[in-house]
Write an enzyme that holds these catalytic residues in place. Structure first.
Site, PDB file in Angstrom:
ATOM      1  N   VAL A  86       1.055  -1.288  -0.080  1.00  0.00           N
ATOM      2  CA  VAL A  86      -0.160  -0.554   0.019  1.00  0.00           C
ATOM      3  C   VAL A  86       0.721   1.417   0.284  1.00  0.00           C
ATOM      4  CG1 VAL A  86      -1.977  -0.883   0.571  1.00  0.00           C
ATOM      5  CG2 VAL A  86      -0.299  -0.399   2.435  1.00  0.00           C
ATOM      6  N   ASP A 177     -20.580  -3.482  10.564  1.00  0.00           N
ATOM      7  CA  ASP A 177     -20.738  -3.646  11.696  1.00  0.00           C
ATOM      8  C   ASP A 177     -21.127  -5.087  11.835  1.00  0.00           C
ATOM      9  OD1 ASP A 177     -21.368  -4.555  14.021  1.00  0.00           O
ATOM     10  OD2 ASP A 177     -21.757  -2.722  14.962  1.00  0.00           O
ATOM     11  N   HIS A 178     -20.705  -5.990  11.669  1.00  0.00           N
ATOM     12  CA  HIS A 178     -21.442  -7.657  10.860  1.00  0.00           C
ATOM     13  C   HIS A 178     -22.710  -8.026  11.488  1.00  0.00           C
ATOM     14  CE1 HIS A 178     -19.077  -9.598  13.872  1.00  0.00           C
ATOM     15  NE2 HIS A 178     -19.911 -10.446  14.211  1.00  0.00           N
ATOM     16  N   HIS A 240     -20.824  -3.136  18.053  1.00  0.00           N
ATOM     17  CA  HIS A 240     -22.299  -3.790  18.298  1.00  0.00           C
ATOM     18  C   HIS A 240     -22.901  -3.852  19.267  1.00  0.00           C
ATOM     19  CE1 HIS A 240     -19.674  -6.159  15.548  1.00  0.00           C
ATOM     20  NE2 HIS A 240     -18.824  -6.732  16.425  1.00  0.00           N
TER      21      HIS A 240
HETATM   22  C1  BG6 Z   1     -16.145  -9.662  16.321  1.00  0.00           C
HETATM   23  C2  BG6 Z   1     -15.125  -9.115  17.197  1.00  0.00           C
HETATM   24  O1  BG6 Z   1     -16.420  -7.875  16.133  1.00  0.00           O
HETATM   25  O2  BG6 Z   1     -17.122 -10.137  17.108  1.00  0.00           O
HETATM   26  C3  BG6 Z   1     -14.660 -10.303  18.111  1.00  0.00           C
HETATM   27  O3  BG6 Z   1     -13.906  -8.248  16.559  1.00  0.00           O
HETATM   28  C4  BG6 Z   1     -15.888 -11.405  18.679  1.00  0.00           C
HETATM   29  O4  BG6 Z   1     -13.957 -10.387  18.591  1.00  0.00           O
HETATM   30  C5  BG6 Z   1     -16.735 -11.215  17.535  1.00  0.00           C
HETATM   31  O5  BG6 Z   1     -14.881 -12.361  18.403  1.00  0.00           O
HETATM   32  C6  BG6 Z   1     -17.985 -11.937  17.823  1.00  0.00           C
HETATM   33  O6  BG6 Z   1     -19.052 -11.843  16.140  1.00  0.00           O
HETATM   34  P1  BG6 Z   1     -20.210 -13.470  16.223  1.00  0.00           P
HETATM   35  O7  BG6 Z   1     -20.585 -13.076  14.734  1.00  0.00           O
HETATM   36  O8  BG6 Z   1     -19.315 -14.461  16.585  1.00  0.00           O
HETATM   37  O9  BG6 Z   1     -21.327 -13.004  17.376  1.00  0.00           O
END
Ligand code: BG6
Length: 487
Positions: A86, A177-178, A240
């Site tokens: 990069v 933010d998954h 989250h």
């Molecule tokens: C991530 C964190 O955003 O979310 C991790 O960085 C965590 O530390 C994870 O384990 C948890 O995600 P999920 O989808 O397994 O609940």
């Protein structure tokens, strides 16, 4: 469904996220026909891989995720690799040429999705260079997808944002933010606004408190470096948990559009009390795990997981009492907690309704059970705890539970969060991505907590692996006359 035509450019293609989440998600979209055959994926990273090495790697990642029977060659033939540093100027023009070639081959209309799945130190630089070298000038759209962490505190987040905004407009930036891609997180809004029996009661007159638990069995794994800089507050609370709070507490949007929903969430985060003047210790508890046993297996203390963690004061657990100072929520505590090395993996929201002023169907007040609505985000489902007549017991009542498990509904196969979010970013739907204002407001809550903690050396470790965290987290609720409900 719209079938986007696109070139996906993944920065950090040799990394863990690409392997575990992105490649399998792209495959699913392709299989389900949500991605047309007009697509190409360019993998970038420092390692001197070739197209063949990347394709093999993609194949393995998909085998690991789904073990499909079919030949994956057609799918993986869409993948290309370019070694990329990069910080080196000549790599950007090379990438540009490659993208132009692929756009001609796959007729993608010049649409480019730049996905930053790598260490955040270079996010600003990459965005800047993409613009400088003309990679944003195409016949189609260009978008930037960014993984967390978005900054380390409010100041650094602002800095990062201004760097990115020099190259991309807010509408072109998709901050992931998954959790917002999880089915039951998306369901919160529907459960609330599509049900009269809940929404009429969804306020401080009828709800006594809300509890949000994000517990994990996993420890720090092989992310010691990242995690120790981060800790539970930055890793889970800042993003989250606060996103879940915003969805639980927002007002009904006037339309289901990105702008309307986001602006309601932003209002909640604005009303969230930022503990600038109150003592942090009254509202937040931190913890770090000691050695212990989970499911019969002994696990080491956080400080023994890696050499560099030996004297760490990073929290692997946080519990807090959040308050929203607005008309709907004044006086309703929202208790939140998250931690590593807890007894089980769980993501649950529990809404506790207020008790009736008088209840003749229980022998004593102790036995009375409030109505609870549980939203199970991890094992997708809902449950409602009501009181009903205890069969054959004269005039006594007992709690009963109504359960709904999404996984037991035939034909439902919930797509993975990343699959949904990748698709959304390709069709330009930013609803389930974090707006800059949300990021900034979240840091405003978090910064004073971390600052207060940094002034006092914690007495760590203070909870055993396999337990539900430090006892102070129980006291946090006990002070208000509540307790954590079983998860
Ligand atoms: C991530 C964190 O955003 O979310 C991790 O960085 C965590 O530390 C994870 O384990 C948890 O995600 P999920 O989808 O397994 O609940």
């Amino acid at each position: 469904d719209i079938q986007p035509k696109v070139t996906i450019v993944i920065f950090g293609a040799t990394g863990d996220l690409a392997k575990r989440k992105l490649f399998p998600s792209i495959y699913q979209l392709f299989k389900k026909g949500k991605l047309s055959s007009h697509f190409a994926v360019v993998g970038l990273a420092r390692r001197p891989w070739t197209n063949e090495v990347l394709r093999k790697h993609v194949e393995e990642s998909i085998q690991n995720a789904f073990s499909p029977e079919e030949d994956l060659e057609e799918f993986t033939s869409h993948f290309y690799y370019q070694p990329f540093d990069v910080t080196k100027e000549d790599t950007y023009p090379q990438l540009h040429t490659l993208l132009q070639d692929l756009e001609a081959t796959y007729e993608t209309g010049g649409n480019r999705l730049f996905y930053l799945a790598m260490a955040p130190n270079f996010f600003g630089l990459i965005a800047k260079k993409l613009k400088e070298y003309g990679l944003k000038e195409t016949a189609g759209w260009t978008r930037l997808v960014i993984e967390k962490p978005f900054g380390h505190d409010l100041e650094s987040a602002k800095q990062l944002n201004s760097e990115i905004r020099e190259a991309f407009d807010e509408e072109q930036i998709f901050r992931i933010d998954h959790y917002l891609g999880k089915e039951m997180v998306q369901n919160i809004e529907v459960i609330r606004f599509a049900n009269g029996i809940f929404e009429h009661l969804w306020n401080n007159r009828f709800i006594s408190n809300i509890q949000i638990t994000l517990s994990e069995v996993l420890g720090v794994e092989d992310r010691a470096r990242y995690y120790d800089e981060s800790g539970a507050v930055r890793d889970m609370l800042q993003n989250h948990i606060l996103q879940i709070v915003a969805l639980l507490a927002m007002e009904p949007p006037i339309k289901l559009t990105t702008d309307e929903i986001r602006s309601e969430k932003i209002k909640v985060l604005r009303a969230l009390r930022k503990f600038k003047h109150e003592p942090i210790a009254d509202n937040f508890v931190r913890g770090q795990y000691d050695a212990g046993t989970i499911h019969g297996k002994s696990v080491p203390a956080y400080r023994d997981e890696a050499e560099e963690l030996a004297d760490s004061t990073t929290e692997t657990y946080v519990a807090g009492k959040l308050l929203i100072d607005n008309y709907r929520w004044a006086g309703v505590p929202i208790y939140v907690r998250t931690g590593k090395r807890m007894p089980k993996k769980s993501i649950k929201v529990i809404i506790q309704f207020k008790d009736l002023p008088m209840n003749l169907y229980f022998k004593s007040d102790k036995e009375r059970h409030p109505n609870l609505l549980t939203i199970n985000i991890q094992n997708e489902g809902l449950s409602l705890c009501l009181n009903a007549r205890k069969a054959g017991s004269g005039k006594l009542a007992e709690p009963i539970h109504l359960h709904y498990h999404q996984s037991e509904v035939p034909g439902i196969n919930t797509p993975e969060a990343y699959e949904k979010l990748l698709y959304d970013s390709m069709i330009g739907d930013a609803t389930n991505f974090t707006h800059w204002d949300e990021v900034a407001l979240s840091w405003q809550l978090v910064d004073p907590i971390l600052e207060a903690w940094s002034k006092e050396k914690p007495d760590f470790p203070n909870y055993k692996a396999g337990s539900w965290g430090p006892k102070e987290a129980d006291e946090l609720l006990a002070k208000d006359g509540f307790h954590w409900w079983d998860i």
